[in-house]
Motif scaffolding. Structure first.
Motif, short mmCIF file in Angstrom:
data_model
loop_
_atom_site.label_atom_id
_atom_site.label_comp_id
_atom_site.label_asym_id
_atom_site.label_seq_id
_atom_site.Cartn_x
_atom_site.Cartn_y
_atom_site.Cartn_z
N LEU A 191 0.83 -1.21 0.00
CA LEU A 191 0.00 0.00 0.00
C LEU A 191 0.86 1.25 0.00
O LEU A 191 0.55 2.23 -0.69
CB LEU A 191 -0.92 0.00 1.22
CG LEU A 191 -2.18 -0.86 1.14
CD1 LEU A 191 -2.87 -0.92 2.49
CD2 LEU A 191 -3.14 -0.29 0.09
N LEU A 192 1.94 1.23 0.76
CA LEU A 192 2.84 2.38 0.81
C LEU A 192 3.44 2.64 -0.57
O LEU A 192 3.50 3.80 -1.02
CB LEU A 192 3.95 2.11 1.83
CG LEU A 192 5.02 3.19 1.98
CD1 LEU A 192 4.40 4.50 2.44
CD2 LEU A 192 6.09 2.73 2.96
N GLU A 193 3.86 1.60 -1.24
CA GLU A 193 4.43 1.75 -2.58
C GLU A 193 3.39 2.27 -3.56
O GLU A 193 3.67 3.14 -4.39
CB GLU A 193 4.99 0.42 -3.05
CG GLU A 193 5.74 0.50 -4.37
CD GLU A 193 6.44 -0.80 -4.71
OE1 GLU A 193 6.01 -1.86 -4.19
OE2 GLU A 193 7.41 -0.77 -5.48
N GLN A 194 2.18 1.74 -3.47
CA GLN A 194 1.09 2.16 -4.37
C GLN A 194 0.76 3.64 -4.17
O GLN A 194 0.60 4.39 -5.15
CB GLN A 194 -0.15 1.32 -4.09
CG GLN A 194 -1.35 1.68 -4.96
CD GLN A 194 -2.57 0.83 -4.61
OE1 GLN A 194 -2.46 -0.24 -4.03
NE2 GLN A 194 -3.75 1.32 -4.95
N LEU A 195 0.67 4.07 -2.92
CA LEU A 195 0.35 5.47 -2.63
C LEU A 195 1.48 6.40 -3.10
O LEU A 195 1.21 7.51 -3.59
CB LEU A 195 0.09 5.66 -1.14
CG LEU A 195 -1.20 5.03 -0.61
CD1 LEU A 195 -1.24 5.08 0.92
CD2 LEU A 195 -2.42 5.75 -1.19
N ALA A 196 2.72 5.96 -2.94
CA ALA A 196 3.86 6.77 -3.38
C ALA A 196 3.82 6.96 -4.89
O ALA A 196 4.11 8.06 -5.40
CB ALA A 196 5.16 6.11 -2.95
N GLU A 197 3.46 5.92 -5.62
CA GLU A 197 3.36 6.02 -7.08
C GLU A 197 2.27 6.99 -7.50
O GLU A 197 2.36 7.60 -8.57
CB GLU A 197 3.09 4.64 -7.67
CG GLU A 197 4.27 3.67 -7.56
CD GLU A 197 3.92 2.27 -8.03
OE1 GLU A 197 2.70 2.01 -8.24
OE2 GLU A 197 4.83 1.45 -8.20
N GLN A 198 1.25 7.14 -6.67
CA GLN A 198 0.13 8.03 -6.98
C GLN A 198 0.28 9.41 -6.34
O GLN A 198 -0.64 10.23 -6.40
CB GLN A 198 -1.17 7.39 -6.50
CG GLN A 198 -1.48 6.06 -7.17
CD GLN A 198 -2.65 5.33 -6.52
OE1 GLN A 198 -3.18 5.77 -5.50
NE2 GLN A 198 -3.05 4.22 -7.12
N ASN A 199 1.46 9.66 -5.73
CA ASN A 199 1.70 10.93 -5.03
C ASN A 199 0.64 11.20 -3.97
O ASN A 199 0.19 12.35 -3.80
CB ASN A 199 1.76 12.10 -6.02
CG ASN A 199 3.08 12.17 -6.76
OD1 ASN A 199 4.11 11.73 -6.24
ND2 ASN A 199 3.07 12.70 -7.97
N ARG A 200 0.27 10.18 -3.26
CA ARG A 200 -0.72 10.32 -2.20
C ARG A 200 -0.06 10.06 -0.86
O ARG A 200 0.92 9.34 -0.75
CB ARG A 200 -1.89 9.35 -2.42
CG ARG A 200 -2.68 9.65 -3.68
CD ARG A 200 -3.59 8.49 -4.04
NE ARG A 200 -4.55 8.19 -2.98
CZ ARG A 200 -5.29 7.08 -2.96
NH1 ARG A 200 -5.18 6.18 -3.93
NH2 ARG A 200 -6.14 6.88 -1.96
#
Length: 212
Positions: free
Chosen positions: A135-144
């Motif tokens: 989840l952390l990686e996914q949010l980082a990719e989305q600038n969230r």
């Protein structure tokens, strides 16, 4: 521009994480004992690092003293971590902790025992750790922000609050620095929860104690 979170094993430069190395043939305890013992000066830093890793695991997986003591018994480490008092004394050896009395000196056997306990608990909660890091990686990719995922938000808040309660510099360390520390420890836990995690943690402890 989208950001990409690059996971690297503890002690290595940032980059895309490789798959964990195959499990070594020798028993886990022999692997840990086979690594050179730290000097007394290194042990001072190792005390802090071990306590912080265990703190992160506690905050993410809601692990209490009973789970730690039960794990010590399962691993045959009751002579080192026999009860709540002995566990408390080991945790209080961290020089960063608020303390009202003299601190216990952590010896090599106790440090290695804590490494085994931490990695056993991390392996038990591997799926939770893996999901949180994904989840952390996914949010980082989305600038969230990490807080947009409840599992990460709860972990960060619990870690920051507990750190502020227990550590001497808790009231003077900024929320941003505590958040960064929490997420760094979360990523480290992913590697410690995998094959040969105890060896990764021990080598990381030795590396960080030298570099400081």
């Amino acid at each position: 521009m989208r950001q990409t979170l690059k996971l690297a094993p503890p002690g290595q430069p940032n980059g895309v994480a490789n798959k964990a190395a195959p499990i070594a043939a020798s028993p886990p305890w022999e692997e840990v004992v086979g690594v050179n013992a730290p000097t007394p000066a290194q042990l001072d830093n190792i005390k802090t690092q071990l306590d912080l890793v265990l703190l992160a695991l506690e905050c993410l997986a809601d692990i209490g003293s009973e789970a730690i003591l039960r794990t010590a018994e399962e691993l045959g480490l009751e002579s080192v971590v026999a009860d709540r008092v002995s566990l408390w004394r080991l945790r209080q050896s961290n020089p960063m902790r608020k303390s009202q009395g003299g601190r216990k000196k952590l010896d090599v056997e106790e440090a290695r025992s804590l490494v085994m306990i931490i990695c056993h608990l991390a392996k038990t909660h591997h799926e939770l750790i893996r999901r949180a890091v994904a989840l952390l990686e996914q949010l980082a990719e989305q600038n969230r922000a990490p807080h947009e995922a409840s599992i990460l938000g709860d972990f960060i808040d619990t870690f920051c609050n507990t750190y502020q309660e227990r550590m001497e510099d808790g009231d003077t360390t900024s929320p941003d620095l505590l958040t960064h520390l929490a997420l760094k420890l979360l990523i480290d836990l992913l590697f410690y929860s995998g094959p040969s995690g105890h060896r990764r943690l021990w080598l990381a402890l030795l590396d960080r104690s030298v570099s400081r």
